[in-house]
Structures are given as C-alpha cells and as structure tokens.
Design an enzyme around this catalytic site. Structure first.
Site, PDB file in Angstrom:
ATOM      1  N   ASP A 199      14.574   2.019  -0.538  1.00  0.00           N
ATOM      2  CA  ASP A 199      14.395   2.017  -2.000  1.00  0.00           C
ATOM      3  C   ASP A 199      15.250   3.162  -2.566  1.00  0.00           C
ATOM      4  OD1 ASP A 199      11.409   2.664  -4.117  1.00  0.00           O
ATOM      5  OD2 ASP A 199      13.527   2.592  -4.587  1.00  0.00           O
ATOM      6  N   GLU A 202       8.518   0.770   3.650  1.00  0.00           N
ATOM      7  CA  GLU A 202       9.493   1.122   2.605  1.00  0.00           C
ATOM      8  C   GLU A 202       9.721   2.623   2.558  1.00  0.00           C
ATOM      9  OE1 GLU A 202       8.349  -0.365  -1.222  1.00  0.00           O
ATOM     10  OE2 GLU A 202      10.085   0.510  -2.239  1.00  0.00           O
ATOM     11  N   ASN A 237       7.546   6.356   0.085  1.00  0.00           N
ATOM     12  CA  ASN A 237       8.257   7.203  -0.883  1.00  0.00           C
ATOM     13  C   ASN A 237       8.741   8.521  -0.250  1.00  0.00           C
ATOM     14  OD1 ASN A 237       6.099   5.760  -3.102  1.00  0.00           O
ATOM     15  ND2 ASN A 237       8.257   5.825  -3.627  1.00  0.00           N
ATOM     16  N   LEU A 274       0.843  -1.197   0.000  1.00  0.00           N
ATOM     17  CA  LEU A 274       0.000   0.000   0.000  1.00  0.00           C
ATOM     18  C   LEU A 274       0.874   1.241   0.000  1.00  0.00           C
ATOM     19  CD1 LEU A 274      -2.611  -0.938   2.794  1.00  0.00           C
ATOM     20  CD2 LEU A 274      -2.753  -1.385   0.311  1.00  0.00           C
TER      21      LEU A 274
HETATM   22  O1  NPG Z   1       4.563  -2.413  -9.868  1.00  0.00           O
HETATM   23  C1  NPG Z   1       5.232  -1.474 -10.299  1.00  0.00           C
HETATM   24  O2  NPG Z   1       5.926  -1.508 -11.340  1.00  0.00           O
HETATM   25  C2  NPG Z   1       5.246  -0.177  -9.519  1.00  0.00           C
HETATM   26  C3  NPG Z   1       5.653  -0.408  -8.098  1.00  0.00           C
HETATM   27  C4  NPG Z   1       5.786   0.940  -7.441  1.00  0.00           C
HETATM   28  O3  NPG Z   1       5.016   1.290  -6.581  1.00  0.00           O
HETATM   29  N1  NPG Z   1       6.762   1.711  -7.915  1.00  0.00           N
HETATM   30  C5  NPG Z   1       6.932   3.068  -7.448  1.00  0.00           C
HETATM   31  C6  NPG Z   1       7.839   3.049  -6.252  1.00  0.00           C
HETATM   32  O4  NPG Z   1       7.896   4.059  -5.562  1.00  0.00           O
HETATM   33  O5  NPG Z   1       8.421   2.003  -5.966  1.00  0.00           O
HETATM   34  C7  NPG Z   1       7.468   3.869  -8.610  1.00  0.00           C
HETATM   35  C8  NPG Z   1       6.679   3.945  -9.718  1.00  0.00           C
HETATM   36  C9  NPG Z   1       7.125   4.642 -10.857  1.00  0.00           C
HETATM   37  C10 NPG Z   1       8.408   5.190 -10.857  1.00  0.00           C
HETATM   38  C11 NPG Z   1       9.204   5.072  -9.724  1.00  0.00           C
HETATM   39  C12 NPG Z   1       8.735   4.388  -8.595  1.00  0.00           C
END
Ligand code: NPG
Length: 367
Positions: A238, A213, A190, A162
């Site tokens: 991340d 995360e 994020n 989520l």
């Molecule tokens: O399933 C997927 O490809 C997306 C998973 C996801 O949430 N990615 C996010 C992240 O913050 O990790 C993201 C999306 C687009 C670009 C960068 C990061």
C-alpha cells in the site's frame, strides 16, 4: 477548458465509531475538498490526507498550502487545460501526491462533465457494480471485534480486513477465522512490523488469509521481498506503491504479489489506472484501497474498482460504515455490492446544506 477559480474547503465529519489503526485512532475525518471552476463547468476533488502526517508525509494544512502557493498557480498559467496535462504541469514540484491527486480529480471531473462522459467509462471500467470489503480497526477486546465483524458480515460485506499491530495479530485473526469460517479475510499492518517479526507473521499462514498488507516500512522494498520468502501468505503493498514505476520495481523484486491502489497516494486516478495496467501485465491482482472518503472520493474509487484487474473486493464500503450523514447521496450496500456511478464525471455532487454543516473553512482563489 480554462480555469477561472478554485475553492479550497476544509470539512470535518464525525465518524460513527473510533477507527484505530497502528498509526493512531481517529474519531472524525478532517479533509480538504476542491471545487474547480472553469469557463465551461465545475469539478470536485477530494484530498485524502489525514489532519496529521501519520500515514504519509502529507497533512491537510500542508496540502492546502502547497495547492494555494504552487499547484493551482501552475495550472492557472496554462492556456488550455485538460486532465492529462495536470500531472506534467505539476511534476516540477516534488511529492505532495495527495494534493496533486485532488487537483487532477477536480479537473478530470470538470472535463468529463463538460463532455458528458463518466469517470468509469474514461478509466475503462467493465463492471456496473463492485463487491465491497470493509476495514475493521484494532479493538479493545476479541469479543468486541467478533461483534463488529459479525455485524459487517450481516450487512453483506464480501471481505473483512483486520487492522493489526504487534500484540494484536494472531489472536484476533484466529478468533475471526474460528467464529466465521472461510470468509474472505485479510490483514493490514500499516508498516507496524520489521523483518525481525518474520516468524511471528508466518504464524498467520495457517489462517488462509488473502494477503498481509504493508507489514514493513514504506521504503523497505527489499525487506518485503525477503519477508515474502519466509511467509506463505501473499504480501500486498500500500504505502510503498507510489507510482506505476514503483509498482513495477516492487513486483520485479518479488516484494509483493498483490497491490492496493489508492489514487490519492499515487498522485491521481490516471496514475492509478497506469498502476492497474502495469500490475495486470505482470499478472498481479489489485484492489482499490480507501481513506475514509466522502461520497465524492467514494464515487471515484468505485469507478476505479470496476476495472478488470480489480479482482479482489476493495475498501469501498458504504457511506454508513464511517458517517451518519455523507455530503453526497449515501452509498448503500446492495447484496454486498455498490453501483458504479454512471453520470458525467464522478457522477455525484455534494448536497449544499449537508456540505455546509461539516465545513470548517472555505477559501476562494480567483484565477
Ligand atoms: O474503508 C476505508 O476507506 C478505510 C480503509 C483503510 O483502512 N484505510 C487506511 C489504510 O491504511 O488503508 C487509511 C485510512 C485513512 C487514511 C489513510 C489510510
């Protein structure tokens, strides 16, 4: 192998539904693809940058520019080319890891295709299919969230992630846990919180999450180490993990107990493997993250997700999670898993007519 030319191709793929994160809402995925032509074969690379620099400092037009003006000419100047010398050849240029990753991926694909070896075999994959997680965006209501999560669980996804941000964290997590029981569940902030939010984030502890995360800023490794003392749920990094060295530093400082590996974020699949190996040496579980890749990047990510240290389901969802039509043959969930491609190189190729439908520009750079 000699580089004879590179095609830069921008594509725009509508998403099946808006995808909202703490750094914005996307309704379409604009990204840059590379096709590397060599004297033997060709290879494809995918650059994970967003259209705007809101996840990382890179963005699509900036990546195209640095590839056109610096990265591709640096490779063209080399007599012999193989994927292992792409990183060193580009190290003179600072940053631009996603652009570098795309170029290395394309060279790796071409090289492995020429010698008939799959990327999975090259990276050291030990599985022939991988369990798949899915990333769920921030929603406008708890009811809608529960409907979406229920749908993904019905599709067979093994783990739910989520997206959270201040004001959308404890309530959605509690609602999902109460409705769906002891499913594998994690959250992704994020970088939306600060250390002042430690007590708030500790309110997630009773929900037995796999991980939280990237709660704090990318550069705040010390803050994550301090947060880890005040929150029981494992911290996963991340955005902060940009290389094997940064992974080792974060682990040593106690800033994370899990790592999300995204090849684009770290400069390519070879560095991604090095991060996997460093984490394995420290007993730190890893999983393969995602950046809404097309089937090209998805195929390569699944190969990475099949490495032995990838013990948690990754964001390696089916193509249909994001796109009505992928540019490759679609990846379709089977019993909550996706098969690891076995063909030479990344094992997939774009379907020309589908690729043309989403292409917004293409540029050929002869070398
Ligand atoms: O399933 C997927 O490809 C997306 C998973 C996801 O949430 N990615 C996010 C992240 O913050 O990790 C993201 C999306 C687009 C670009 C960068 C990061």
């Amino acid at each position: 192998m000699k580089l004879t030319g590179v095609e830069l191709r921008k594509v725009r793929m509508p998403l099946v539904a808006p995808f909202r994160t703490s750094f914005g809402t996307q309704t379409a995925r604009e990204l840059l693809l590379l096709r590397v032509a060599t004297d033997e074969t060709e290879g494809w690379g995918e650059c994970g940058t967003l259209a705007d620099p809101v996840y990382s400092p890179e963005y699509v037009d900036g990546a195209a520019d640095v590839l056109r003006r610096y990265l591709i000419p640096a490779l063209a100047a080399r007599d012999r080319l193989d994927a292992t010398n792409v990183g060193p050849a580009l190290s003179v240029f600072h940053g631009h890891r996603m652009a570098k990753s795309a170029l290395e991926m394309a060279v790796l694909d071409a090289e492995l295709t020429a010698c008939g070896v799959s990327l999975a075999r090259e990276l050291g994959a030990v599985h022939d299919r991988v369990p798949c997680g899915v990333s769920v965006g921030i929603m406008e209501s708890i009811d809608h969230l529960l409907e979406v999560v229920g749908g993904y669980l019905d599709e067979g996804y093994q783990r739910i992630k989520l997206k959270i941000e201040p004001g959308w964290d404890v309530l959605p997590v509690r609602a999902v846990r109460e409705r769906f029981g002891d499913i594998m569940l994690q959250v992704d902030a994020n970088t939306a919180y600060t250390l002042a939010d430690a007590d708030l984030l500790a309110r997630l502890d009773p929900f037995d999450l796999l991980l939280i995360e990237q709660p704090l800023a990318e550069e705040d490794i010390v803050g994550h180490a301090e947060l880890a003392k005040r929150v029981r749920t494992p911290i996963c990094l991340d955005e902060s993990i940009t290389s094997a060295r940064s992974a080792a530093a974060a682990i040593t400082l106690g800033a994370c107990r899990v790592v999300n590996i995204k090849p684009g974020r770290v400069g390519g699949y070879l560095e991604a493997r090095r991060i996997h190996d460093v984490c394995a040496a420290h007993g730190i579980p890893v999983w393969c993250g995602g950046m809404l890749e097309t089937g090209l990047g998805r195929a390569a990510n699944i190969a990475l997700a099949a490495l032995p240290g990838c013990v948690l389901p990754g964001d390696t969802s089916a193509s249909g999670r994001y796109y009505h039509t992928d540019i490759t043959a679609p990846f379709v969930l089977d019993d909550g898993h996706l098969p690891v491609p076995t063909g030479p190189g990344i094992g997939v190729r774009p379907i020309p007519e589908l690729l043309d439908e989403v292409t917004t520009s293409t540029e050929w750079l002869p070398l």
